[in-house]
Design a protein around this motif. Structure first.
Motif, PDB file in Angstrom:
ATOM      1  N   ARG A 122      19.291  -0.161 -21.155  1.00  0.00           N
ATOM      2  CA  ARG A 122      19.738  -1.469 -20.683  1.00  0.00           C
ATOM      3  C   ARG A 122      18.836  -2.002 -19.573  1.00  0.00           C
ATOM      4  NH1 ARG A 122      25.285  -2.545 -21.973  1.00  0.00           N
ATOM      5  NH2 ARG A 122      24.957  -4.482 -20.809  1.00  0.00           N
ATOM      6  N   PHE A 123      18.126  -3.074 -19.871  1.00  0.00           N
ATOM      7  CA  PHE A 123      17.318  -3.731 -18.852  1.00  0.00           C
ATOM      8  C   PHE A 123      18.195  -4.551 -17.910  1.00  0.00           C
ATOM      9  CE2 PHE A 123      14.112  -6.719 -17.195  1.00  0.00           C
ATOM     10  CZ  PHE A 123      13.073  -5.852 -16.936  1.00  0.00           C
ATOM     11  N   ASP A 124      19.381  -4.933 -18.366  1.00  0.00           N
ATOM     12  CA  ASP A 124      20.270  -5.785 -17.566  1.00  0.00           C
ATOM     13  C   ASP A 124      21.213  -4.976 -16.688  1.00  0.00           C
ATOM     14  OD1 ASP A 124      21.637  -4.817 -19.825  1.00  0.00           O
ATOM     15  OD2 ASP A 124      23.103  -6.447 -19.721  1.00  0.00           O
ATOM     16  N   ARG A 125      20.962  -3.691 -16.562  1.00  0.00           N
ATOM     17  CA  ARG A 125      21.748  -2.852 -15.652  1.00  0.00           C
ATOM     18  C   ARG A 125      20.788  -2.096 -14.740  1.00  0.00           C
ATOM     19  NH1 ARG A 125      26.625  -0.336 -19.429  1.00  0.00           N
ATOM     20  NH2 ARG A 125      27.707  -2.334 -19.794  1.00  0.00           N
ATOM     21  N   PRO A 126      20.176  -2.792 -13.804  1.00  0.00           N
ATOM     22  CA  PRO A 126      19.179  -2.144 -12.937  1.00  0.00           C
ATOM     23  C   PRO A 126      19.781  -1.011 -12.132  1.00  0.00           C
ATOM     24  CG  PRO A 126      19.782  -4.312 -12.089  1.00  0.00           C
ATOM     25  CD  PRO A 126      20.385  -4.209 -13.447  1.00  0.00           C
ATOM     26  N   ALA A 127      19.026   0.057 -12.038  1.00  0.00           N
ATOM     27  CA  ALA A 127      19.470   1.238 -11.315  1.00  0.00           C
ATOM     28  C   ALA A 127      19.192   1.088  -9.827  1.00  0.00           C
ATOM     29  CB  ALA A 127      18.768   2.481 -11.853  1.00  0.00           C
ATOM     30  N   LEU A 155      31.224 -27.264 -19.574  1.00  0.00           N
ATOM     31  CA  LEU A 155      30.472 -26.275 -20.356  1.00  0.00           C
ATOM     32  C   LEU A 155      30.412 -24.980 -19.571  1.00  0.00           C
ATOM     33  CD1 LEU A 155      28.344 -25.398 -22.591  1.00  0.00           C
ATOM     34  CD2 LEU A 155      26.607 -26.299 -20.999  1.00  0.00           C
ATOM     35  N   THR A 156      30.680 -23.867 -20.234  1.00  0.00           N
ATOM     36  CA  THR A 156      30.458 -22.564 -19.623  1.00  0.00           C
ATOM     37  C   THR A 156      29.592 -21.721 -20.562  1.00  0.00           C
ATOM     38  OG1 THR A 156      32.514 -21.680 -20.560  1.00  0.00           O
ATOM     39  CG2 THR A 156      32.608 -22.558 -18.301  1.00  0.00           C
ATOM     40  N   PHE A 157      28.775 -20.859 -19.967  1.00  0.00           N
ATOM     41  CA  PHE A 157      27.943 -19.959 -20.772  1.00  0.00           C
ATOM     42  C   PHE A 157      27.466 -18.812 -19.903  1.00  0.00           C
ATOM     43  CE2 PHE A 157      25.164 -23.170 -18.989  1.00  0.00           C
ATOM     44  CZ  PHE A 157      24.005 -22.496 -18.611  1.00  0.00           C
ATOM     45  N   ASP A 158      27.107 -17.712 -20.563  1.00  0.00           N
ATOM     46  CA  ASP A 158      26.510 -16.565 -19.877  1.00  0.00           C
ATOM     47  C   ASP A 158      25.000 -16.736 -19.875  1.00  0.00           C
ATOM     48  OD1 ASP A 158      28.961 -15.000 -19.507  1.00  0.00           O
ATOM     49  OD2 ASP A 158      28.929 -14.841 -21.692  1.00  0.00           O
ATOM     50  N   LEU A 159      24.362 -16.362 -18.762  1.00  0.00           N
ATOM     51  CA  LEU A 159      22.926 -16.571 -18.630  1.00  0.00           C
ATOM     52  C   LEU A 159      22.263 -15.329 -18.047  1.00  0.00           C
ATOM     53  CD1 LEU A 159      20.366 -18.398 -18.577  1.00  0.00           C
ATOM     54  CD2 LEU A 159      21.078 -19.112 -16.280  1.00  0.00           C
ATOM     55  N   PHE A 160      21.237 -14.856 -18.750  1.00  0.00           N
ATOM     56  CA  PHE A 160      20.314 -13.868 -18.200  1.00  0.00           C
ATOM     57  C   PHE A 160      18.976 -14.575 -18.071  1.00  0.00           C
ATOM     58  CE2 PHE A 160      16.921 -10.812 -18.475  1.00  0.00           C
ATOM     59  CZ  PHE A 160      17.352  -9.740 -17.711  1.00  0.00           C
ATOM     60  N   ALA A 161      18.430 -14.632 -16.857  1.00  0.00           N
ATOM     61  CA  ALA A 161      17.171 -15.346 -16.635  1.00  0.00           C
ATOM     62  C   ALA A 161      16.272 -14.526 -15.715  1.00  0.00           C
ATOM     63  CB  ALA A 161      17.436 -16.721 -16.030  1.00  0.00           C
ATOM     64  N   ASP A 162      15.131 -14.153 -16.241  1.00  0.00           N
ATOM     65  CA  ASP A 162      14.122 -13.437 -15.457  1.00  0.00           C
ATOM     66  C   ASP A 162      12.776 -14.004 -15.887  1.00  0.00           C
ATOM     67  OD1 ASP A 162      12.583 -11.683 -14.005  1.00  0.00           O
ATOM     68  OD2 ASP A 162      12.770 -10.056 -15.456  1.00  0.00           O
ATOM     69  N   ARG A 181      18.047  -9.316 -12.656  1.00  0.00           N
ATOM     70  CA  ARG A 181      18.145  -8.646 -13.959  1.00  0.00           C
ATOM     71  C   ARG A 181      19.590  -8.427 -14.387  1.00  0.00           C
ATOM     72  NH1 ARG A 181      13.640  -3.790 -13.781  1.00  0.00           N
ATOM     73  NH2 ARG A 181      11.774  -5.083 -13.518  1.00  0.00           N
ATOM     74  N   ARG A 182      20.443  -9.406 -14.142  1.00  0.00           N
ATOM     75  CA  ARG A 182      21.846  -9.275 -14.509  1.00  0.00           C
ATOM     76  C   ARG A 182      22.331 -10.572 -15.157  1.00  0.00           C
ATOM     77  NH1 ARG A 182      24.019  -4.695 -12.023  1.00  0.00           N
ATOM     78  NH2 ARG A 182      22.838  -3.932 -10.216  1.00  0.00           N
ATOM     79  N   TRP A 183      23.438 -10.447 -15.859  1.00  0.00           N
ATOM     80  CA  TRP A 183      24.080 -11.610 -16.454  1.00  0.00           C
ATOM     81  C   TRP A 183      24.824 -12.417 -15.385  1.00  0.00           C
ATOM     82  CZ3 TRP A 183      23.603 -13.625 -21.204  1.00  0.00           C
ATOM     83  CH2 TRP A 183      23.089 -12.818 -22.235  1.00  0.00           C
ATOM     84  N   TRP A 184      24.775 -13.720 -15.534  1.00  0.00           N
ATOM     85  CA  TRP A 184      25.498 -14.651 -14.686  1.00  0.00           C
ATOM     86  C   TRP A 184      26.407 -15.518 -15.570  1.00  0.00           C
ATOM     87  CZ3 TRP A 184      24.300 -14.983  -9.304  1.00  0.00           C
ATOM     88  CH2 TRP A 184      23.201 -14.203  -8.911  1.00  0.00           C
TER      89      TRP A 184
END
Length: 582
Positions: free
Chosen positions: A34-39, A462-469, A515-518
Motif C-alpha cells: 500500500r502506497f497510501d499507507r505511509p509507514a 459534490l463529495t468524492f475521495d481524493l488521493f493526490a501526490d 500519500r493518503r486519501w482525503w
C-alpha cells in the motif's frame, strides 16, 4: 525482460472494464503493498535483505519489469540518436526487505577513445550485477556517516567551528563555519576549485582548501560544494589520526559486509570495474579502475567528496541499514537517533534545497514518484544514484557509467526518474470505497479528463475521495460547465482527513499531500438543469508524483442523493483515466 520479471509477469491479470482498465489480483497473490499507507519510524532492526518475486511482497510485476526494461533501454541509442545515454547499468530495487529487481545491461567497457570509437567485440566487457562502479558523489554519504560516528564518539560536535579541529581552516573569514554547515552545504564555500591543475602536491591541495574564501556568509544560502565534504573528511581524519579510507572500511563497509566497496580498488578487479571517461586534460586516457573525479584523483583517490567504488548489492546493504535505523544483520553503524537527525531537513530556510546531514531530501528531479519530505538519497556525477523512501520501506539504486567515454553525452536523470517512478507505481493505491477507483495517467506532457454529466438544482453538493501526490507544477482541477463544455469554471472544494484539511479555493490541488486519501466536498453552483463536472489532471514534461486517484463520487441535492459513482460508473466519460482496483 529479466529472469525474475519473466517468472512473475503473469501474476498481474488485466480485464477490460467500462472505458478503462480494471486491474484485479490473481488468486492467492500477496496482499497489495500500500502506497497510501505511509509507514512511520524505522523497519525492524533485524530486517535482512532477501530475494523475492514482486508479487510475493504485493508489488505489480509489470511495473517492476518496466523498471528493469527502462533502465536497460538507455544502454541503446534512442531513435535518431548516435549514442546511448550510458554504456552500462545495474539497477536494484527493494521493498520491505525484499530485493524484487536486480538487472545489468550494456558494456562496462565499451569505447576506445573520447570520440566513442567502439572497441572490438573481444575487448569489451559486459556489465553484470556484480560490476563495480565509481560512485562519485554518493561517496559523500560515506563521509557523512564517518563524521557522525565521531560525533557519537564525542570527538566532533556538529555545531563547533571547523577551525576547532583544523585551525588553518579559519583563514579568509571561515572561522565561524561549523561542521553542521559542511554537511548541509550551507557553509558558503565555493562549489569547486581545480585542485588537480593549480597545485602540485597533495599537501598544497589540502592547503588550498584551507585557504579558500567563502562566497557567502555561513548559514545564509545553500551552495552544494565538494569542498564541504573534502573538509568534513579532513576533520574526521584529524580527530581520529586515521585515513578516511580506513574509517570507511572499519566503520561502514566491513561491519555491513560490503565486500566490494572502498577506495582505490585492486587492479586484480579491473575486469569487474566499469570504465569512465577518456580524459585528455589531465592526460589520463581512458579512466578505468581509478577514480574519475580529477580532484579526488589528485588527492590520492581518497577524498571526502568522491573516490568510493562499489556494487549495487553492497549499496543495498547500506540502504537497508538506513531503513533499519542504522543497523544491518546485527552490525550497528549509527544509533537510531543519529539516523533520525541525519534524515531531518536542516535547510527549511532554503525551499527546494531540502537536505539532512549529508543526505539530500525531497528532490523530485531524480526521486520522481518516490518523493516525500522524508525521502533521502544522493546522486553521483558518473551516473549513479540511490533513493531511499522510508514511508514505503523501499529503495532503488541505479549505477551507470554515463561518462564513458565522455561527460558531454547527456544527463542520466531520465533513467533515475524512470526507475523511481516504476517502483512507486508498483505499489497500490486501492480504492477508498467500493472495488474500483478512477486513476489518472502517469506520464508527462499529458492531460486527462474525467467528465460526469449531472442534473443540478439549487443547493447541490459534490463529495468524492481524493488521493493526490503530484509535482507542484502538475495541477489537479475540479471544474464545471453549464454550456455543454464550451467553457469551464473552477469549483472550489475542501478536502479533509481527521483534523487536517486542504482548501482548494480555486479548485486546484498540486504537490505532496501525505500519500493518503482525503474526503472532498464542494458546494456546486446554484444552477437548475444540465451541467458537466470535470476532474482534470495535467502534467508538464518533467517530473511526476504518484498521481491522482478519484473515488466515491456522490452528488446530493437538498440533502438527497442524486448520483452514486460506484453504482453508475458508465456515466463517466474518461479520457486518460482508468478504473483500477489497486
Amino acid at each position: 525482460m529479466s529472469a525474475r520479471a519473466a517468472r512473475t509477469a503473469a501474476v498481474a491479470v488485466c480485464a477490460t472494464a467500462l472505458s478503462g482498465t480494471l486491474l484485479t489480483a490473481t488468486a492467492g497473490e500477496h496482499p497489495a503493498a500500500r502506497f497510501d499507507r505511509p509507514a512511520d519510524g524505522f523497519m525492524a532492526p533485524g530486517t535482512v535483505l532477501h530475494d523475492a518475486a514482486p508479487g510475493d511482497v504485493g508489488l505489480d510485476p509489470d511495473r517492476i519489469d518496466a523498471l528493469t526494461t527502462d533502465a536497460a533501454s538507455f544502454t541503446r541509442p534512442a531513435p535518431g540518436e548516435e549514442h546511448p545515454l550510458y554504456a552500462s547499468s545495474v539497477v536494484l530495487a527493494a521493498h520491505a526487505g525484499a530485493v524484487v529487481a536486480e538487472d545489468a545491461a550494456g558494456w562496462s567497457l565499451r569505447y576506445a577513445d573520447g570520440e566513442g570509437t567502439p572497441l572490438p567485440a573481444d575487448e569489451r566487457i559486459r556489465a553484470s550485477t556484480d560490476t563495480i562502479y565509481d560512485l562519485a558523489s554518493v561517496s559523500k554519504l560515506f563521509t557523512t556517516i564517518v563524521v557522525l560516528q565521531q560525533v557519537e564518539a564525542g570527538r566532533i560536535e556538529l555545531d563547533a567551528p571547523v577551525a576547532d579541529y583544523l585551525p588553518a581552516f579559519a583563514a579568509n573569514g571561515k572561522q565561524d563555519i561549523t561542521v553542521r554547515q559542511l554537511l548541509t552545504h550551507t557553509s558558503g564555500l565555493v562549489p569547486w576549485i581545480p585542485l588537480w591543475s593549480n597545485w602540485a602536491t597533495v599537501q598544497e591541495r589540502i592547503d588550498a582548501v584551507m585557504n579558500t574564501t567563502p562566497r557567502t556568509e555561513p548559514g545564509t544560502a545553500y551552495d552544494y560544494s565538494d569542498l564541504n565534504m573534502i573538509t568534513a573528511g579532513l576533520v574526521a581524519e584529524e580527530v581520529t589520526g586515521r585515513g578516511l579510507d580506513e574509517l570507511v572500511r572499519d566503520g561502514i563497509t566491513e561491519p555491513l559486509g560490503m565486500v566490494d566497496t572502498g577506495y582505490n580498488p585492486s587492479p586484480d578487479e579491473l575486469s569487474r570495474i566499469a570504465a569512465t571517461e577518456y580524459q585528455a586534460s589531465p592526460d589520463r586516457g581512458m579512466v578505468h579502475g581509478e577514480v574519475h573525479d580529477e580532484n579526488a584523483w589528485s588527492l590520492g583517490g581518497v577524498a571526502g567528496h568522491a573516490g568510493v567504488f562499489g556494487t549495487a548489492r553492497d549499496l543495498a546493504r547500506l540502504a537497508q541499514a538506513i531503513l533499519n535505523g542504522g543497523v544491518y544483520d546485527g552490525a550497528r553503524i549509527l544509533e537510531k537517533a543519529t539516523v533520525e537527525t541525519m534524515l531531518t531537513n536542516e535547510n527549511t530556510e532554503f525551499p527546494g534545497d531540502a537536505h539532512g546531514l549529508g543526505f539530500e531530501l525531497d528532490q523530485r528531479w531524480y526521486m520522481d514518484a518516490l518523493t516525500a519530505p522524508s525521502t533521502a538519497g544522493h546522486t553521483g556525477y558518473t551516473g549513479t544514484s540511490m533513493v531511499i523512501d522510508p514511508q514505503s520501506r523501499s529503495f532503488v539504486i541505479l549505477l551507470t557509467n554515463r561518462v564513458h567515454p565522455s561527460r558531454n553525452w547527456g544527463s542520466v536523470n531520465p533513467a533515475r526518474r524512470a526507475v523511481a517512478h516504476h517502483l512507486a507505481y508498483s505499489m497500490a493505491v486501492p480504492p477508498a470505497s467500493g472495488s474500483t477507483a478512477w486513476a489518472a495517467h502517469d506520464t508527462g506532457s499529458t492531460t486527462s479528463t474525467l467528465d460526469l454529466p449531472v442534473q443540478l438544482r439549487d443547493d447541490s453538493t459534490l463529495t468524492f475521495d481524493l488521493f493526490a501526490d503530484t509535482e507542484s507544477t502538475d495541477p489537479f482541477r475540479l471544474e464545471i460547465s453549464t454550456d455543454g463544455g464550451a467553457t469551464w469554471d473552477p469549483v472550489p472544494f475542501t478536502a479533509r482527513r481527521g483534523g487536517s484539511s486542504i482548501t482548494a479555493g480555486d479548485g486546484v490541488v498540486s504537490g505532496y499531500h501525505d500519500r493518503r486519501w482525503w474526503r472532498a466536498r464542494a458546494d456546486l453552483p446554484d444552477v437548475t438543469g444540465s451541467a458537466t463536472l470535470r476532474w482534470r489532471y495535467g502534467t508538464d514534461p518533467l517530473y511526476t508524483g504518484r498521481g491522482v486517484v478519484v473515488d466515491g463520487v456522490r452528488v446530493h441535492t437538498r440533502g438527497l442523493p442524486t448520483f452514486h459513482g460506484e453504482q453508475h460508473p458508465e456515466r463517466f466519460d474518461a479520457k486518460g483515466w482508468t478504473l483500477t482496483s489497486r
